[in-house]
Scaffold this active site. Structure first.
Site, PDB file in Angstrom:
ATOM      1  N   ASP A 126      -7.813   5.059  -3.781  1.00 51.59           N
ATOM      2  CA  ASP A 126      -7.119   4.141  -3.853  1.00 51.59           C
ATOM      3  C   ASP A 126      -6.438   4.282  -5.211  1.00 51.59           C
ATOM      4  O   ASP A 126      -6.822   5.361  -6.142  1.00 51.59           O
ATOM      5  CB  ASP A 126      -7.631   2.790  -4.456  1.00 51.59           C
ATOM      6  CG  ASP A 126      -7.083   2.077  -3.848  1.00 51.59           C
ATOM      7  OD1 ASP A 126      -7.178   1.965  -3.338  1.00 51.59           O
ATOM      8  OD2 ASP A 126      -5.914   1.199  -4.506  1.00 51.59           O
ATOM      9  N   ASP A 170      -2.277   8.319  -4.696  1.00 55.63           N
ATOM     10  CA  ASP A 170      -0.804   7.912  -4.152  1.00 55.63           C
ATOM     11  C   ASP A 170      -0.563   8.438  -2.932  1.00 55.63           C
ATOM     12  O   ASP A 170      -0.194   9.154  -2.903  1.00 55.63           O
ATOM     13  CB  ASP A 170      -0.069   8.066  -5.629  1.00 55.63           C
ATOM     14  CG  ASP A 170       1.039   7.554  -5.542  1.00 55.63           C
ATOM     15  OD1 ASP A 170       2.135   6.931  -4.112  1.00 55.63           O
ATOM     16  OD2 ASP A 170       2.073   7.134  -5.851  1.00 55.63           O
ATOM     17  N   VAL A 171      -0.292   7.366  -2.197  1.00 53.03           N
ATOM     18  CA  VAL A 171      -0.507   7.828  -0.542  1.00 53.03           C
ATOM     19  C   VAL A 171       1.230   8.255  -0.671  1.00 53.03           C
ATOM     20  O   VAL A 171       1.879   8.516   0.356  1.00 53.03           O
ATOM     21  CB  VAL A 171      -0.649   7.116   0.807  1.00 53.03           C
ATOM     22  CG1 VAL A 171      -2.495   7.231   0.809  1.00 53.03           C
ATOM     23  CG2 VAL A 171       0.229   5.486   0.589  1.00 53.03           C
ATOM     24  N   SER A 178      -0.375  -3.190  12.255  1.00 51.55           N
ATOM     25  CA  SER A 178      -0.286  -4.417  12.326  1.00 51.55           C
ATOM     26  C   SER A 178       0.506  -4.552  13.212  1.00 51.55           C
ATOM     27  O   SER A 178       1.317  -3.932  14.543  1.00 51.55           O
ATOM     28  CB  SER A 178       0.804  -4.544  11.012  1.00 51.55           C
ATOM     29  OG  SER A 178       0.977  -6.099  10.749  1.00 51.55           O
ATOM     30  N   TYR A 204       9.631  -3.250   6.726  1.00 53.49           N
ATOM     31  CA  TYR A 204       7.678  -3.444   7.009  1.00 53.49           C
ATOM     32  C   TYR A 204       7.002  -2.967   9.191  1.00 53.49           C
ATOM     33  O   TYR A 204       6.016  -2.228   9.428  1.00 53.49           O
ATOM     34  CB  TYR A 204       6.893  -4.519   6.360  1.00 53.49           C
ATOM     35  CG  TYR A 204       5.408  -4.491   7.017  1.00 53.49           C
ATOM     36  CD1 TYR A 204       4.576  -3.310   5.952  1.00 53.49           C
ATOM     37  CD2 TYR A 204       5.235  -5.242   7.997  1.00 53.49           C
ATOM     38  CE1 TYR A 204       2.999  -3.718   6.419  1.00 53.49           C
ATOM     39  CE2 TYR A 204       3.540  -5.349   8.288  1.00 53.49           C
ATOM     40  CZ  TYR A 204       2.384  -4.814   7.135  1.00 53.49           C
ATOM     41  OH  TYR A 204       1.267  -4.931   7.437  1.00 53.49           O
ATOM     42  N   LYS A 231       5.519  -0.069  10.647  1.00 54.64           N
ATOM     43  CA  LYS A 231       3.987  -0.158  11.584  1.00 54.64           C
ATOM     44  C   LYS A 231       3.934   0.631  12.692  1.00 54.64           C
ATOM     45  O   LYS A 231       3.681   0.463  13.903  1.00 54.64           O
ATOM     46  CB  LYS A 231       4.223  -1.439  11.484  1.00 54.64           C
ATOM     47  CG  LYS A 231       3.197  -1.671  10.146  1.00 54.64           C
ATOM     48  CD  LYS A 231       2.423  -1.310   9.569  1.00 54.64           C
ATOM     49  CE  LYS A 231       1.126  -1.153   7.835  1.00 54.64           C
ATOM     50  NZ  LYS A 231       0.289  -0.508   7.452  1.00 54.64           N
ATOM     51  N   VAL A 268      -4.992 -11.460   7.611  1.00 57.63           N
ATOM     52  CA  VAL A 268      -5.988 -11.329   7.277  1.00 57.63           C
ATOM     53  C   VAL A 268      -6.243 -11.466   5.673  1.00 57.63           C
ATOM     54  O   VAL A 268      -5.423 -11.460   5.158  1.00 57.63           O
ATOM     55  CB  VAL A 268      -6.507 -10.035   7.129  1.00 57.63           C
ATOM     56  CG1 VAL A 268      -7.780  -9.488   7.003  1.00 57.63           C
ATOM     57  CG2 VAL A 268      -6.182  -8.809   8.803  1.00 57.63           C
ATOM     58  N   THR A 313      -6.846 -10.684   2.465  1.00 58.26           N
ATOM     59  CA  THR A 313      -6.883 -10.352   1.696  1.00 58.26           C
ATOM     60  C   THR A 313      -6.249 -11.092   0.685  1.00 58.26           C
ATOM     61  O   THR A 313      -5.390 -11.786   0.485  1.00 58.26           O
ATOM     62  CB  THR A 313      -6.068  -9.617   2.036  1.00 58.26           C
ATOM     63  OG1 THR A 313      -4.782  -9.575   2.870  1.00 58.26           O
ATOM     64  CG2 THR A 313      -6.904  -8.493   3.296  1.00 58.26           C
TER      65      THR A 313
END
Length: 266
Positions: free
Chosen positions: A38, A74-75, A153, A165, A169, A198, A200
């Site tokens: 992370d 860091d992806v 998602s 986004y 996805k 969700v 979060t």
């Protein structure tokens, strides 16, 4: 919990918060040696401390089922992703499962209302490019029987807004289908889970429960709901499942009928 992951090493990107943290806890409870990858080093360290206190292995154990450690990742950066995989291999000598959770979205103009190219590119890169980098780095090291689970998602399956986004996805669905063919020849599986709303931290300043009427099951999701599905797809219980996208969505993809019922029309 059953020990479905005893003797296996799992790398979870985005593992310090939300769905990622719930997944780390679930797989650790089922016996996995988990590496929490992370950007938030402090939050990752807190997860390690929490779980290490439950494990006889402890945070400093070099390798054993149930151990837990953290690595900054860091992806969006190939070097960072490659380093996270290398650190996992150096610590444990193997990698059996990759879970790609890292991603996300933030408020910005829609595509037709002024979203600029940089915003579009950043959203797609984080949510599609990032998982692709992780798969590229991890896949050569996964053994026969290994697994990859990516968190997508419902936005990738139906129109819920957030064009960059959602497009990213949706791309994960195609990515998994295509990679399932090439990875399957080596006995490695890849699947996607597609959560609905969700609870979060992205909802900390908003009210996710306003969406409850859209969910046939009468509630929004919890991170543990998604973690359970991830654990299934990553385990040998799903040994003949690859290239699929599993909605974990409380029924929201039933869509039109649910919305029609809210109108209270006979």
């Amino acid at each position: 919990m059953t020990g479905r992951f005893e003797g296996r090493v799992v790398l979870v990107t985005g593992g310090a918060h939300g769905i990622g943290a719930a997944t780390v806890r679930r797989l650790h409870a089922e016996g996995a040696a988990v590496v929490v990858a992370d950007l938030d080093a402090d939050a990752a360290a807190r997860i390690v401390d929490e779980l290490a206190s439950r494990s006889s292995a402890g945070p400093s154990a070099s390798t054993s089922a149930g151990s837990v450690s953290a690595v900054v990742c860091d992806v969006r950066d190939r070097t960072s992703v490659d380093a996270a995989v290398a650190a996992t291999l150096e610590r444990h000598g193997r990698l059996d499962v990759l879970v790609g959770v890292a991603g996300g979205d933030h408020p910005h103009p829609t595509l037709l209302d002024g979203m600029d190219d940089a915003t579009w590119a950043a959203g797609v890169d984080l949510n599609l490019g990032g998982p692709a980098r992780c798969v590229r780095a991890a896949a050569p090291h996964l053994p026969r029987g290994g697994a990859i689970v990516l968190v997508g998602s419902v936005n990738g399956l139906q129109a819920f807004g957030g064009e960059d986004y959602s497009a990213a996805k949706a791309g994960l669905v195609s990515l998994a289908q295509n990679l399932a063919v090439s990875l399957g020849r080596r006995g490695v599986r890849i699947n996607v889970v597609a959560p609905g709303t969700v609870r979060t931290r992205v909802w900390d300043d908003r009210t996710p429960d306003k969406f409850v009427p859209l969910y046939p099951l009468g509630r929004i999701g919890e991170p543990e709901d998604v973690a359970a599905a991830v654990a299934f797809l990553a385990s040998d219980d799903a040994a003949w499942i690859t290239g699929v996208t599993l909605p974990v969505d409380g029924g929201i993809l039933t869509g039109p009928m649910t919305a029609f019922q809210q109108l209270d029309v006979d």
